[in-house]
Design a protein around this motif. Structure first.
Motif, PDB file in Angstrom:
ATOM      1  N   SER A 175       0.825  -1.209   0.000  1.00  7.54           N
ATOM      2  CA  SER A 175       0.000   0.000   0.000  1.00  7.54           C
ATOM      3  C   SER A 175       0.860   1.259   0.000  1.00  7.54           C
ATOM      4  O   SER A 175       0.555   2.240  -0.700  1.00  7.54           O
ATOM      5  CB  SER A 175      -0.940  -0.003   1.213  1.00  7.54           C
ATOM      6  N   VAL A 176       1.952   1.233   0.750  1.00 12.73           N
ATOM      7  CA  VAL A 176       2.872   2.372   0.761  1.00 12.73           C
ATOM      8  C   VAL A 176       3.490   2.561  -0.628  1.00 12.73           C
ATOM      9  O   VAL A 176       3.638   3.693  -1.118  1.00 12.73           O
ATOM     10  CB  VAL A 176       3.967   2.156   1.826  1.00 12.73           C
ATOM     11  N   GLY A 177       3.840   1.464  -1.281  1.00  7.24           N
ATOM     12  CA  GLY A 177       4.383   1.546  -2.633  1.00  7.24           C
ATOM     13  C   GLY A 177       3.394   2.129  -3.621  1.00  7.24           C
ATOM     14  O   GLY A 177       3.768   2.917  -4.505  1.00  7.24           O
ATOM     15  N   MET A 178       2.130   1.765  -3.496  1.00  8.59           N
ATOM     16  CA  MET A 178       1.105   2.304  -4.388  1.00  8.59           C
ATOM     17  C   MET A 178       0.958   3.816  -4.215  1.00  8.59           C
ATOM     18  O   MET A 178       0.862   4.565  -5.202  1.00  8.59           O
ATOM     19  CB  MET A 178      -0.227   1.602  -4.114  1.00  8.59           C
ATOM     20  N   ILE A 179       0.940   4.260  -2.982  1.00  5.14           N
ATOM     21  CA  ILE A 179       0.805   5.702  -2.718  1.00  5.14           C
ATOM     22  C   ILE A 179       2.034   6.454  -3.207  1.00  5.14           C
ATOM     23  O   ILE A 179       1.933   7.520  -3.824  1.00  5.14           O
ATOM     24  CB  ILE A 179       0.561   5.945  -1.220  1.00  5.14           C
ATOM     25  N   TYR A 180       3.222   5.883  -2.989  1.00  3.64           N
ATOM     26  CA  TYR A 180       4.451   6.538  -3.416  1.00  3.64           C
ATOM     27  C   TYR A 180       4.537   6.620  -4.938  1.00  3.64           C
ATOM     28  O   TYR A 180       5.056   7.609  -5.495  1.00  3.64           O
ATOM     29  CB  TYR A 180       5.653   5.787  -2.865  1.00  3.64           C
ATOM     30  N   GLY A 210      -4.898   3.585   0.285  1.00  4.77           N
ATOM     31  CA  GLY A 210      -5.428   4.073   1.552  1.00  4.77           C
ATOM     32  C   GLY A 210      -6.324   3.070   2.243  1.00  4.77           C
ATOM     33  O   GLY A 210      -6.265   2.902   3.477  1.00  4.77           O
ATOM     34  N   MET A 211      -7.148   2.365   1.465  1.00  2.02           N
ATOM     35  CA  MET A 211      -8.025   1.351   2.063  1.00  2.02           C
ATOM     36  C   MET A 211      -7.223   0.147   2.566  1.00  2.02           C
ATOM     37  O   MET A 211      -7.549  -0.444   3.598  1.00  2.02           O
ATOM     38  CB  MET A 211      -9.071   0.907   1.049  1.00  2.02           C
ATOM     39  N   MET A 212      -6.163  -0.202   1.848  1.00  2.00           N
ATOM     40  CA  MET A 212      -5.300  -1.295   2.311  1.00  2.00           C
ATOM     41  C   MET A 212      -4.588  -0.907   3.609  1.00  2.00           C
ATOM     42  O   MET A 212      -4.410  -1.745   4.504  1.00  2.00           O
ATOM     43  CB  MET A 212      -4.286  -1.659   1.224  1.00  2.00           C
ATOM     44  N   LEU A 213      -4.191   0.362   3.711  1.00  2.00           N
ATOM     45  CA  LEU A 213      -3.595   0.820   4.964  1.00  2.00           C
ATOM     46  C   LEU A 213      -4.580   0.683   6.118  1.00  2.00           C
ATOM     47  O   LEU A 213      -4.201   0.312   7.237  1.00  2.00           O
ATOM     48  CB  LEU A 213      -3.160   2.281   4.833  1.00  2.00           C
TER      49      LEU A 213
END
Length: 505
Positions: A175-180, A210-213
């Motif tokens: 999820s962090v990778g997707m946002i980055y 965000g939903m995965m976070l």
């Protein structure tokens, strides 16, 4: 003064390294060093609380690399509150542990301090990736602590705990990778600026991230349906470990507060209040599930473990509604329930030591020694946990109920919380009456006398439910100011935009 921000990280780091290096030193020396380190952590947390109380943000750029590129530590009222809450809990748990629970594992104190380091990093970091790193540090330490004492009784639930958290860590990283990939940054303040500008296909990528976070933080917080690992894992851990773990679910709650008020808050454009519509019903369902588990508990530790889940649902319900009053009430309740649950885990261990083969199981047994003292401690903890007057749990729940505006949400929250509290009272009444007063004739081997250090640590932690009532005025003023600060993201963002020349040199 900003250099104080590194103290809650460096003190347990150095203390943990020293403990690891002196594993074969006399246990008395290791205990003295461990307790001194925990006291220093509490002192540093109190200093930061005093600094944060003026309402300003303090930033420490490690290596003098400025945000959004460098690693930053950020101090505000919420971070300071979490640091003090954790340090107070840790001091009493560590004091209890050196009464004998630390024996059998030379690295117990090192693991304990490394977990505190991970917790403190999580509360201070201003960067999503470093929040991931903090989670990994505290989780790795918690794996060792959970297995402390050995035996299959801890290995099986410990394995479940490890596997679930590894899955959570993988989802966190994805999820962090997707946002980055969309924003080019993981600094929280920078994300709060860039996410409202995201549009088109990129919007769906950030929304999915965000939903995965939220799923990851929900796993850490143990919300339904991600909570069933907790009762068995916590109830099988040693008492000081289980008591310290009372703060672990609060890390998930903290992450939800920090990320979804700052990054996905009211100013996040199309992603404003992401996931909050789901969070409120899930919180109520979590509360209800915790009550059901408490009613069916077969031991005191299991009962207290289900209380952890009850508290998570109670905390997240007002948070999901998004009002300052609800957030302030949740923060007051957060302090109360964390210390109360920790105290009840310690009480349960003392009871188990006095009941022979019956241990802490909710069954009749011959009369135990020190029954009056232990029953009073259990009564205070149970009253606070269930939310009966005049202790802190009652004030926390009243504040939550008052913070909800009239409407459908108010009807649901009042109904679930009040009915849940009534059934929780029944669960504690059943357990207390059977364990302490329904005795049977029979012989019980004379147990070891209660250790004075252990008894004082347990009594002091339970007594915080009374102390919070005495200090309710200053505490609520602080939580009110904290809630207001969390709802004003502009100041946080502007502070991190200001160059911090010389910090971290």
């Amino acid at each position: 003064m900003n250099h104080w921000l590194t103290a809650p990280v460096l003190i347990p780091l150095l203390g943990g390294i020293l403990q690891a290096l002196m594993g074969y030193a006399p246990i008395s020396l290791r205990r003295t060093l461990a307790l001194a380190t925990t006291v220093l952590i509490l002192v540093s947390a109190i200093v930061l609380l005093v600094l944060a109380n003026d309402g300003s943000y303090r930033i420490y750029a490690l290596g003098n690399w400025q945000p959004p590129f460098g690693i930053v530590l950020v101090l505000d009222r919420l971070a300071a509150l979490m640091l003090v809450m954790t340090a107070v809990l840790a001091l009493f748990c560590h004091t209890f542990a050196i009464g004998g629970a630390d024996e059998g594992n030379r690295q117990f104190h090192a693991l304990f301090l490394f977990q505190l380091m991970g917790l403190n990093i999580a509360f201070l970091t201003g960067d999503l990736f470093n929040l991931f790193v903090a989670f990994e540090v505290l989780l790795i330490a918690s794996y060792g602590l959970l297995m402390h004492g050995g035996g299959t009784v801890r290995t099986v639930p410990g394995l479940h705990y490890v596997v679930l958290n590894l899955v959570g860590s993988a989802i966190f990283l994805i999820s962090v990778g997707m946002i980055y990939s969309v924003t080019g940054t993981l600094n929280m303040a920078d994300l709060a600026v860039k996410i409202p500008e995201v549009s088109g296909e990129n919007l769906n990528i950030v929304k999915a991230g965000g939903m995965m976070l939220l799923v990851v933080f929900g796993l850490k917080a143990a919300i339904l349906p991600l909570c069933f690992w907790l009762p068995r894992a916590y109830s099988k851990a040693t008492a000081p470990v289980a008591a310290l773990f009372a703060v672990m679910t609060k890390v998930g709650v903290y992450a939800i507060l920090r990320v979804y008020l700052l990054i996905f808050g009211d100013n996040a454009g199309e992603l404003a209040n992401l996931g909050m519509d789901w969070l409120f019903p899930i919180a109520l369902a979590t509360l209800a599930m915790g009550v059901i588990g408490a009613l069916g508990s077969g031991s005191l530790k299991t009962l207290v473990a289900w209380q952890v889940i009850i508290s998570v649902g109670t905390l997240l319900a007002p948070v999901a509604l998004g009002s300052e009053a609800g957030l302030s009430a949740a923060l007051f309740y957060l302090l109360s329930t964390t210390w109360t649950v920790g105290g009840l885990f310690l009480v349960s261990e003392l009871v188990a030591d006095q009941r022979g083969t019956a241990t802490d199981r909710i069954v009749t047994a011959p009369p135990m020694q020190n029954r009056t003292f232990l029953s009073v401690l259990f009564l205070i903890g149970a009253v606070a946990a269930a939310g009966l007057p005049p202790l802190s749990g009652f004030f926390g729940k009243v504040l939550i109920l008052k913070a909800v505006e009239p409407g459908t949400e108010m009807a649901w929250l009042w109904s679930v919380l009040l009915i849940g509290s009534f059934l929780t009272i029944i669960a504690y009444s059943r357990a207390g009456s059977i364990v302490f007063w329904r005795t049977v004739d029979g012989h019980m081997e004379t147990p070891d006398p209660l250790n004075g250090r252990v008894s004082i640590a347990t009594g002091a932690l339970v007594a915080l439910a009374v102390v919070m009532v005495v200090l309710a005025g200053p505490i609520t003023r602080y939580t009110d100011a904290t809630a207001a600060q969390l709802h004003n993201n502009d100041a946080y963002i502007e502070t991190l935009k200001t160059p911090m020349v010389g910090e971290g040199d």
